[in-house]
Design an enzyme around this catalytic site. Structure first.
Site, PDB file in Angstrom:
ATOM      1  CB  VAL A  21     -46.852  12.214  15.053  1.00  0.00           C
ATOM      2  CG1 VAL A  21     -46.034  11.143  14.337  1.00  0.00           C
ATOM      3  CG2 VAL A  21     -47.642  11.590  16.202  1.00  0.00           C
ATOM      4  CB  CYS A  22     -45.687  14.773  10.988  1.00  0.00           C
ATOM      5  SG  CYS A  22     -46.621  13.269  10.639  1.00  0.00           S
ATOM      6  CB  THR A  23     -44.746  19.276  13.743  1.00  0.00           C
ATOM      7  OG1 THR A  23     -45.607  19.538  12.634  1.00  0.00           O
ATOM      8  CG2 THR A  23     -43.961  20.542  14.069  1.00  0.00           C
TER       9      THR A  23
ATOM     10  CB  ILE B   6     -50.793  16.850   9.255  1.00  0.00           C
ATOM     11  CG1 ILE B   6     -51.222  18.214   8.695  1.00  0.00           C
ATOM     12  CG2 ILE B   6     -51.965  16.141   9.907  1.00  0.00           C
ATOM     13  CD1 ILE B   6     -52.235  18.093   7.557  1.00  0.00           C
TER      14      ILE B   6
END
Length: 223
Positions: free
Chosen positions: A122-124, A118
């Site tokens: 962004v994070c992935t 999540i």
């Protein structure tokens, strides 16, 4: 389009060469997810963490600024992987910018990375693109990556695909790891996993079991 297809190499997930990453599946960030219903998405992130247990994959957990509004990982995920490295990043948005995280991933010795996080964009995506640049083969679990809208998720998945990331469903991750129902892990291990985390397949299997155990054809019923 034909030129793109000609360059494609189908690299399947190798259970002996894969590491699973849980990226910022934090209880605060969870509330940003709008492309899934909350109950469905909670199930999906638990399923992502649990598939590593089925296949004994090395696992690395990470959080971003968890003492603030992002919050910690769900306790169920931490308890599922009590011996996995949990890298608590204090500022880095892209997990690959954190040396402890990089070292934990490299220490597994694996060259294929299955990840979800999540948010998707962004994070992935940031981590997936950094891993591609480092020479890893990356499989992004779209079912366990959540975004603030479906459009944002679609754009992020397109961006990752363009860079060579394999964007998979959770079901595809599990089936590519297994490859053959006769393998170990195979049906004996995957059917209980699906029964817990994939209701569609759970009830397909349960219906078949019930039919074999005590089923009878109705008048007019046929294959």
């Amino acid at each position: 389009m034909a030129n793109t297809a000609s360059k494609f190499t189908y690299e399947r997930i190798d259970k002996n060469n894969a590491v699973l990453l849980v990226v910022d599946h934090q209880v605060g960030l969870f509330q940003l997810v709008r492309d899934f219903q909350a109950d469905e998405y909670r199930n999906n992130i638990f399923a992502h963490a649990a598939i590593a247990k089925v296949f004994s994959l090395p696992t690395v957990l990470t959080t971003s600024a968890e003492t603030g509004p992002n919050g910690p990982l769900p306790k169920e995920i931490v308890e599922m992987h009590p011996n996995a490295p949990l890298i608590k990043r204090n500022g880095e948005v892209d997990a690959w910018d954190n040396k402890d995280f990089r070292d934990a991933v490299k220490a597994t010795g694996k060259k294929q990375v299955i990840l979800a996080g999540i948010t998707t964009d962004v994070c992935t995506a940031f981590l997936a693109l950094s891993l591609i640049a480092e020479g890893y083969t990356v499989y992004a679990n779209a079912d366990a990556s959540g975004a603030m809208s479906k459009r944002i998720a679609d754009d992020a998945n397109d961006r990752m695909r363009a860079a060579g990331v394999h964007v998979y469903s959770g079901f595809a991750v599990a089936c590519d790891l297994m490859r053959d129902w006769r393998n170990t892990p195979g049906s004996a291990e995957l059917l209980p996993y699906f029964d817990k985390y994939l209701a569609q397949y759970a009830y397909l299997a349960r219906g078949h079991a019930a039919a074999i155990d005590r089923g009878a054809l109705l008048p007019g019923e046929t294959e």
